[in-house]
Write a protein that holds these residues in place. Structure first.
Motif, PDB file in Angstrom:
ATOM      1  N   ASN A  73       0.823  -1.214   0.000  1.00 46.14           N
ATOM      2  CA  ASN A  73       0.000   0.000   0.000  1.00 46.14           C
ATOM      3  C   ASN A  73       0.858   1.266   0.000  1.00 46.14           C
ATOM      4  OD1 ASN A  73      -2.432   1.380  -0.060  1.00 46.14           O
ATOM      5  ND2 ASN A  73      -2.586   1.506   2.172  1.00 46.14           N
ATOM      6  N   ILE A  74       1.958   1.218  -0.761  1.00 44.99           N
ATOM      7  CA  ILE A  74       2.832   2.389  -0.892  1.00 44.99           C
ATOM      8  C   ILE A  74       2.751   2.892  -2.325  1.00 44.99           C
ATOM      9  CG2 ILE A  74       5.204   3.233  -0.780  1.00 44.99           C
ATOM     10  CD1 ILE A  74       5.729   1.156   1.395  1.00 44.99           C
ATOM     11  N   GLN A  75       2.397   4.162  -2.480  1.00 50.59           N
ATOM     12  CA  GLN A  75       2.183   4.734  -3.800  1.00 50.59           C
ATOM     13  C   GLN A  75       3.130   5.895  -4.054  1.00 50.59           C
ATOM     14  OE1 GLN A  75      -2.013   5.821  -3.570  1.00 50.59           O
ATOM     15  NE2 GLN A  75      -2.551   4.046  -4.843  1.00 50.59           N
ATOM     16  N   LEU A  76       3.450   6.092  -5.338  1.00 51.97           N
ATOM     17  CA  LEU A  76       4.138   7.298  -5.755  1.00 51.97           C
ATOM     18  C   LEU A  76       3.061   8.375  -5.851  1.00 51.97           C
ATOM     19  CD1 LEU A  76       6.849   8.537  -6.657  1.00 51.97           C
ATOM     20  CD2 LEU A  76       6.204   8.009  -9.000  1.00 51.97           C
ATOM     21  N   TYR A  77       2.957   9.186  -4.818  1.00 53.50           N
ATOM     22  CA  TYR A  77       1.831  10.103  -4.633  1.00 53.50           C
ATOM     23  C   TYR A  77       2.398  11.511  -4.512  1.00 53.50           C
ATOM     24  CZ  TYR A  77      -2.546  11.806  -2.466  1.00 53.50           C
ATOM     25  OH  TYR A  77      -3.695  12.495  -2.183  1.00 53.50           O
ATOM     26  N   ILE A  78       2.140  12.353  -5.517  1.00 54.08           N
ATOM     27  CA  ILE A  78       2.714  13.699  -5.519  1.00 54.08           C
ATOM     28  C   ILE A  78       1.619  14.747  -5.676  1.00 54.08           C
ATOM     29  CG2 ILE A  78       5.002  13.019  -6.359  1.00 54.08           C
ATOM     30  CD1 ILE A  78       4.168  13.800  -9.158  1.00 54.08           C
ATOM     31  N   GLY A  79       1.887  15.929  -5.159  1.00 58.46           N
ATOM     32  CA  GLY A  79       0.970  17.061  -5.244  1.00 58.46           C
ATOM     33  C   GLY A  79       1.590  18.232  -4.510  1.00 58.46           C
ATOM     34  N   ILE A  80       1.048  19.419  -4.713  1.00 59.03           N
ATOM     35  CA  ILE A  80       1.585  20.607  -4.050  1.00 59.03           C
ATOM     36  C   ILE A  80       0.463  21.420  -3.426  1.00 59.03           C
ATOM     37  CG2 ILE A  80       3.639  20.806  -5.509  1.00 59.03           C
ATOM     38  CD1 ILE A  80       2.168  22.956  -7.124  1.00 59.03           C
ATOM     39  N   ASP A  81       0.813  22.183  -2.404  1.00 59.79           N
ATOM     40  CA  ASP A  81      -0.098  23.150  -1.808  1.00 59.79           C
ATOM     41  C   ASP A  81       0.628  24.484  -1.711  1.00 59.79           C
ATOM     42  OD1 ASP A  81       1.692  22.712   0.224  1.00 59.79           O
ATOM     43  OD2 ASP A  81       0.213  22.190   1.748  1.00 59.79           O
ATOM     44  N   GLY A  82       0.043  25.438  -1.005  1.00 56.43           N
ATOM     45  CA  GLY A  82       0.641  26.765  -0.917  1.00 56.43           C
ATOM     46  C   GLY A  82       1.952  26.804  -0.167  1.00 56.43           C
ATOM     47  N   ILE A  83       2.261  25.745   0.579  1.00 57.98           N
ATOM     48  CA  ILE A  83       3.534  25.682   1.309  1.00 57.98           C
ATOM     49  C   ILE A  83       4.652  25.200   0.387  1.00 57.98           C
ATOM     50  CG2 ILE A  83       4.762  24.501   3.188  1.00 57.98           C
ATOM     51  CD1 ILE A  83       2.038  24.414   4.681  1.00 57.98           C
ATOM     52  N   SER A  84       4.400  24.119  -0.340  1.00 62.92           N
ATOM     53  CA  SER A  84       5.461  23.520  -1.158  1.00 62.92           C
ATOM     54  C   SER A  84       5.672  24.239  -2.488  1.00 62.92           C
ATOM     55  CB  SER A  84       5.165  22.044  -1.408  1.00 62.92           C
ATOM     56  OG  SER A  84       3.872  21.877  -1.955  1.00 62.92           O
ATOM     57  N   LEU A  85       4.652  24.959  -2.973  1.00 62.57           N
ATOM     58  CA  LEU A  85       4.747  25.623  -4.279  1.00 62.57           C
ATOM     59  C   LEU A  85       5.962  26.528  -4.373  1.00 62.57           C
ATOM     60  CD1 LEU A  85       3.619  26.578  -7.044  1.00 62.57           C
ATOM     61  CD2 LEU A  85       2.254  28.257  -5.763  1.00 62.57           C
ATOM     62  N   PHE A  86       6.156  27.379  -3.357  1.00 68.51           N
ATOM     63  CA  PHE A  86       7.227  28.366  -3.445  1.00 68.51           C
ATOM     64  C   PHE A  86       8.614  27.741  -3.296  1.00 68.51           C
ATOM     65  CE2 PHE A  86       3.672  31.233  -2.201  1.00 68.51           C
ATOM     66  CZ  PHE A  86       3.689  32.015  -3.341  1.00 68.51           C
ATOM     67  N   PHE A  87       8.707  26.615  -2.605  1.00 70.28           N
ATOM     68  CA  PHE A  87      10.002  25.950  -2.505  1.00 70.28           C
ATOM     69  C   PHE A  87      10.393  25.322  -3.842  1.00 70.28           C
ATOM     70  CE2 PHE A  87       8.641  25.921   1.991  1.00 70.28           C
ATOM     71  CZ  PHE A  87       9.712  26.616   2.518  1.00 70.28           C
ATOM     72  N   ILE A  88       9.402  24.846  -4.590  1.00 70.74           N
ATOM     73  CA  ILE A  88       9.680  24.338  -5.932  1.00 70.74           C
ATOM     74  C   ILE A  88      10.134  25.476  -6.838  1.00 70.74           C
ATOM     75  CG2 ILE A  88       8.625  23.311  -7.982  1.00 70.74           C
ATOM     76  CD1 ILE A  88       6.849  21.693  -6.048  1.00 70.74           C
ATOM     77  N   LEU A  89       9.446  26.615  -6.755  1.00 72.73           N
ATOM     78  CA  LEU A  89       9.837  27.778  -7.548  1.00 72.73           C
ATOM     79  C   LEU A  89      11.241  28.246  -7.178  1.00 72.73           C
ATOM     80  CD1 LEU A  89       6.485  29.775  -7.460  1.00 72.73           C
ATOM     81  CD2 LEU A  89       7.550  28.833  -9.499  1.00 72.73           C
TER      82      LEU A  89
END
Length: 488
Positions: A73-89
């Motif tokens: 039950n381990i998935q490659l599960y990705i997504g972003i919110d307002g916290i992670s968005l700016f670190f990616i940028l």
């Protein structure tokens, strides 16, 4: 689905550039161009996520799922919110700058240099996207490998191998405890999906043990006193590009981990250990600020100041209110720009004079006026002058800290005074004083490449300082969602 909405595309884009570099002819100009274009395409692609981001929801967006270990039950599960968005940028913004920083100074293994940074970019984007705790740990630790090579291969002094091993072992040792904590969570709940873990309640005793396991890893990454010794050593030995990415992104992994995992998943333990965090953070702010005053190496001065700023961030995070947490996020972003720019300033000087000892400099305002103007701007930003990005972050942190603990906020504010002291003293020693003509007079001011390398930093620092609302609006709902999950 539109390819521009795929986070997986953003992760694989730098990897495709790295693979392409393996097969191109050994042409230095072509290698540089492919590396830089790959990084710039990733940056442009990341901007699409900001443009399409919905500020009105706190849920994760651009979510993708793929079975990795279905039986467990381990998935490659990705997504972003307002916290992670700016670190990616921030990641995609800094990687092209790192390549420009090593454009002429890196003389050996240039192909491998570009590949290392592209692989590092892909891994860091994956860290900030990952919504599965076990895979977060995998990418969290994988980041160490290219960074280890960057310090050990392209470092500038004899102690670079020692610094690389010190960096690797310090951070890896702390993370072993986090792995044990993740395994415990998996056997208790049957999943490592963080959205499910957010809603799972643990007994207070288990929370305390799990919180300590995660703290062992994140505290080293911040770094907090007394596990901060690796940072100045790594900065001094790393090439300029390595110092930029180390200060700009890698130091944020620890504080990001606190906010993403420790605070919402273990709320009772977070409240229990908040006094410990406050104590360690205040000690770090005062101790490292005083230590900065007596350093003689330009990079060590900025490295120790980074420790003080990141411990300011932990005070804001554990104030456990919206102002403190949003201020911490703003200061993390600001530090990513300002500290990176200061390391680039040191790199400009080192490329010309091949020394970082302060005593060899003086009177640079006479021979390098453009450089000194740029250096002054980032020095003022580093001491949180109003109108710069750092002021917004530190002000909100102090507002949040005063609501939580007035005494801690008062002690933390002394760091701003000490920060002004070491920042202005450093600038005074480098830019003013007696000109040393036998050492400095024959060297030129910033060239065109260096000027346009600094220009984006100047624009962003002023933008965040004058109009921070666009950043705060994006992160606000996600921060409130984190606080609600923590049930504090």
């Amino acid at each position: 689905m539109n390819v521009f909405n795929n986070l997986s595309t953003l992760i694989f884009l730098p990897l495709l550039g790295a693979i392409l570099l393996l097969f191109v002819p050994n042409n230095i100009r072509l290698i540089r161009q492919i590396g830089l274009i790959s990084a710039l395409l990733a940056f442009i692609h990341s901007l699409f996520f900001w443009v399409r981001f919905d500020n009105s929801t706190a849920h994760f967006q651009f979510v993708e799922q793929m079975n990795w270990l279905p039986s467990s039950n381990i998935q490659l599960y990705i997504g972003i919110d307002g916290i992670s968005l700016f670190f990616i940028l921030l990641t995609t913004f800094l990687i092209p700058i790192c390549m420009l920083a090593g454009w002429s100074s890196i003389q050996n293994y240039r192909r491998e240099f570009m590949i290392a940074f592209l692989v590092l970019e892909a891994l860091m984007i994956a860290v900030f996207c990952m919504l599965d705790l076990l895979l977060f740990y995998v990418f969290f630790e994988s980041v160490l490998i290219p960074m280890f090579l960057i310090i050990g291969v392209w470092g500038s002094r004899e102690r670079k191998i020692r610094a690389a091993y010190q960096f690797f072992l310090y951070t890896l040792f702390g993370s072993v405890f986090m792995l044990l904590g993740i395994l415990f969570l998996f056997f208790q709940t049957g999943t490592t999906d963080i959205q499910i873990l957010y809603t799972t309640e643990f007994s207070e005793r288990r929370q305390i043990l799990l919180w300590l396991a995660f703290f062992a890893s994140f505290a080293v990454k911040v770094p907090m006193v007394p596990v901060h010794i690796w940072l100045p050593e790594a900065h001094v030995e790393a090439p300029t590009a390595g110092s930029v990415i180390l200060a700009g992104i890698l130091l944020k992994l620890g504080t990001y981990g606190f906010l993403r995992f420790s605070i919402p998943m273990f709320p009772d333990a977070t409240l229990y250990f908040t006094p410990l965090i406050f104590t360690l953070s205040v000690i770090a702010i005062v101790y490292t600020s005083c230590t900065t005053l007596r350093q003689v190496d330009l990079k060590k001065i900025i490295a120790y100041s980074s420790v003080a700023h990141m411990n300011f961030v932990t005070i804001g995070l554990f104030s456990l209110n919206p102002q403190g947490i949003e201020g911490s996020l703003m200061l993390m972003l600001s530090h990513g720009f300002v500290s990176s720019a200061l390391f680039l300033c040191v790199g400009v000087l080192y490329d010309r004079h091949h020394t970082r000892l302060v005593r060899y400099y003086g009177g640079l305002a006479n021979t390098m006026p453009v450089f000194c103007a740029i250096f002054l701007f980032f020095t003022l930003a580093n001491m949180s002058l109003p109108g710069t990005s750092s002021f917004v972050g530190e002000f909100l942190i102090l507002v949040g800290a005063f609501q939580s603990n007035t005494f801690v906020a008062t002690l933390a504010a002394t760091g701003m005074v000490l920060g002004a002291a070491y920042s202005l003293w450093l600038y005074n020693r480098v830019a003013f004083g007696n000109l040393k003509p036998h050492f400095l007079a024959t060297y030129s001011d910033c060239n065109r490449r260096e000027f346009f390398m600094f220009l984006p930093f100047v624009i962003v620092v002023i933008w965040m300082g004058i109009y921070p609302q666009i950043f705060l609006d994006t992160m606000h709902d996600s921060v409130m969602h984190c606080i609600e999950h923590s049930r504090i």
